[in-house]
Enzyme design. Structure first.
Site, PDB file in Angstrom:
ATOM      1  NE  ARG A  63      13.916  20.318   7.250  1.00 35.05           N
ATOM      2  CZ  ARG A  63      13.847  20.130   8.588  1.00 35.05           C
ATOM      3  NH1 ARG A  63      13.225  20.991   9.374  1.00 35.05           N
ATOM      4  NH2 ARG A  63      14.413  19.060   9.118  1.00 35.05           N
ATOM      5  NE  ARG A  86       7.299  16.979  12.233  1.00 39.61           N
ATOM      6  CZ  ARG A  86       8.533  17.438  12.324  1.00 39.61           C
ATOM      7  NH1 ARG A  86       8.874  18.538  11.684  1.00 39.61           N
ATOM      8  NH2 ARG A  86       9.438  16.828  13.057  1.00 39.61           N
ATOM      9  CG  HIS A 156       7.716  24.531  12.306  1.00 35.03           C
ATOM     10  ND1 HIS A 156       8.669  25.194  11.577  1.00 35.03           N
ATOM     11  CD2 HIS A 156       8.387  23.883  13.280  1.00 35.03           C
ATOM     12  CE1 HIS A 156       9.864  24.935  12.093  1.00 35.03           C
ATOM     13  NE2 HIS A 156       9.713  24.143  13.136  1.00 35.03           N
ATOM     14  CG  ASP A 202      15.245  26.871  18.085  1.00 29.94           C
ATOM     15  OD1 ASP A 202      14.030  27.166  18.053  1.00 29.94           O
ATOM     16  OD2 ASP A 202      15.659  25.698  18.037  1.00 29.94           O
ATOM     17  CD  GLU A 259       8.217  27.442  14.388  1.00 34.85           C
ATOM     18  OE1 GLU A 259       7.746  26.638  15.204  1.00 34.85           O
ATOM     19  OE2 GLU A 259       9.420  27.461  14.089  1.00 34.85           O
TER      20      GLU A 259
HETATM   21  O1  TA6 Z   1      10.373  25.383  15.831  1.00 35.12           O
HETATM   22  C1  TA6 Z   1      11.757  25.412  15.906  1.00 35.12           C
HETATM   23  C2  TA6 Z   1      12.240  23.993  16.019  1.00 35.12           C
HETATM   24  O2  TA6 Z   1      11.687  23.337  17.113  1.00 35.12           O
HETATM   25  C3  TA6 Z   1      13.779  24.011  16.073  1.00 35.12           C
HETATM   26  O3  TA6 Z   1      14.302  23.715  17.336  1.00 35.12           O
HETATM   27  C4  TA6 Z   1      14.139  23.047  15.010  1.00 35.12           C
HETATM   28  O4  TA6 Z   1      15.283  22.409  14.964  1.00 35.12           O
HETATM   29  C5  TA6 Z   1      12.995  22.918  14.176  1.00 35.12           C
HETATM   30  O5  TA6 Z   1      11.851  23.257  14.851  1.00 35.12           O
HETATM   31  C6  TA6 Z   1      12.846  21.988  13.040  1.00 35.12           C
HETATM   32  O6  TA6 Z   1      12.487  20.747  13.540  1.00 35.12           O
HETATM   33  P1  TA6 Z   1      12.399  19.495  12.611  1.00 35.12           P
HETATM   34  O7  TA6 Z   1      11.922  18.367  13.478  1.00 35.12           O
HETATM   35  O8  TA6 Z   1      11.410  19.823  11.537  1.00 35.12           O
HETATM   36  O9  TA6 Z   1      13.770  19.282  12.062  1.00 35.12           O
END
Ligand code: TA6
Length: 285
Positions: A63, A86, A156, A202, A259
């Protein structure tokens, strides 16, 4: 270069990034797991957010930092959320260090681990190059199969902020966007002079400008892209952050994700074709 294994046998590469005068301008850290950049500190000032409660566990995404999203963005398709790159162990191809720059080169190929999820032959490459106050990420995919390869992707990038409420995101005014997870048909135009993050955001900005600036009271960072059409801006805000096991409750106050992505129009590669997208972070101040 320092190379260390943590207790999961995940190798982490840590490099000093030189400037043109040969002095150290920055440090960068990249894990083989996920080809994940977890730290980029410019003159000691960390510019990437890494959650202090992230899990370093096989199968879980780290994260923070820069997760490589491939071959599917979010849940916009049949694959697991944000694909699988990832959570795969990438292979280190090369590390190069010279007087003006350093580069970590990693690759991921389809394997018995990816076939049950996505039965497509591919070769993906992620090159991370540090040069002075810049960090360039070059993501390429090659279709090594005999049928067309279609995918979406994103870098991301979790930017670390002193205080999200003091920050503003510039450069997206007049751009069309849609809500991530919302209807594809419903798009909006961003009319705001700058984006201030004071609630959940978002958004997928479509055919977005190639330079977005994140301005804080004492810092300025540019996110530049080439080859990627779209740009996502994300902050979960308090309520959603509280539901995330791998984020501290106040984590949302210290991050924003900008991103570079190829999301709205997937990449389609004929056999033997390749595609490249580049995202560069520039610590202007
Ligand atoms: O890129 C934004 C997103 O798609 C959000 O909708 C979001 O919740 C996030 O990525 C994080 O995703 P994750 O699967 O890492 O919890």
């Amino acid at each position: 270069m320092e190379s260390a294994f943590d207790n999961l046998d995940w190798r982490k590469i840590r490099l000093n990034v030189p400037n043109s005068a040969g002095a150290t301008a920055a440090h960068v850290e990249v894990y083989e797991y996920g080809a994940h950049i977890t730290s980029w500190a410019v003159t000691g000032d960390e510019r990437l957010f890494l959650s202090p409660s992230t899990e370093f566990r096989p199968g879980a995404a780290i994260r923070g930092g820069v997760p490589v999203i491939f071959p599917q963005f979010s849940l916009e398709g049949p694959l697991p959320r944000h694909g699988f790159a990832r959570t795969q162990l990438w292979e280190l191809s090369d590390v190069r260090e010279d007087a003006e720059s350093v580069c970590v080169d990693l690759h991921l190929m389809d394997s018995p681990a990816t076939h049950p999820i996505w039965d497509q032959p591919f070769f993906a490459r992620f090159q991370v190059e540090g040069r002075g106050r810049q960090l360039e990420m070059r993501f390429s995919v090659f279709n090594r199969g005999t049928i067309p390869l279609t995918f979406t992707c994103a870098l991301h990038t979790y930017l670390r902020l002193h205080d999200v409420q003091q920050a503003q995101v510039e450069g997206l005014r007049g751009t069309h966007y849609r809500l991530s997870g919302g209807s594809r048909a419903e798009t909006f135009v961003d009319e705001a002079e700058v984006i201030r993050i004071d609630r959940e955001i978002d958004r997928i900005y479509l055919n977005a400008p190639d330079v977005v600036t994140v301005r804080e009271p004492y810092r300025v960072l540019e996110v530049r892209k080439q080859g990627f059409a779209d740009c996502v801006v994300w902050n979960p805000w308090a309520e959603k952050c509280a539901l995330m096991k791998d984020m501290p409750p106040d984590g949302y106050l210290h991050m924003v994700c900008i991103e570079a992505g190829q999301i709205e129009t997937p990449v389609e590669l004929a056999p033997q074709e390749s595609w490249t997208g580049v995202q560069t972070l520039v610590a202007v101040q």
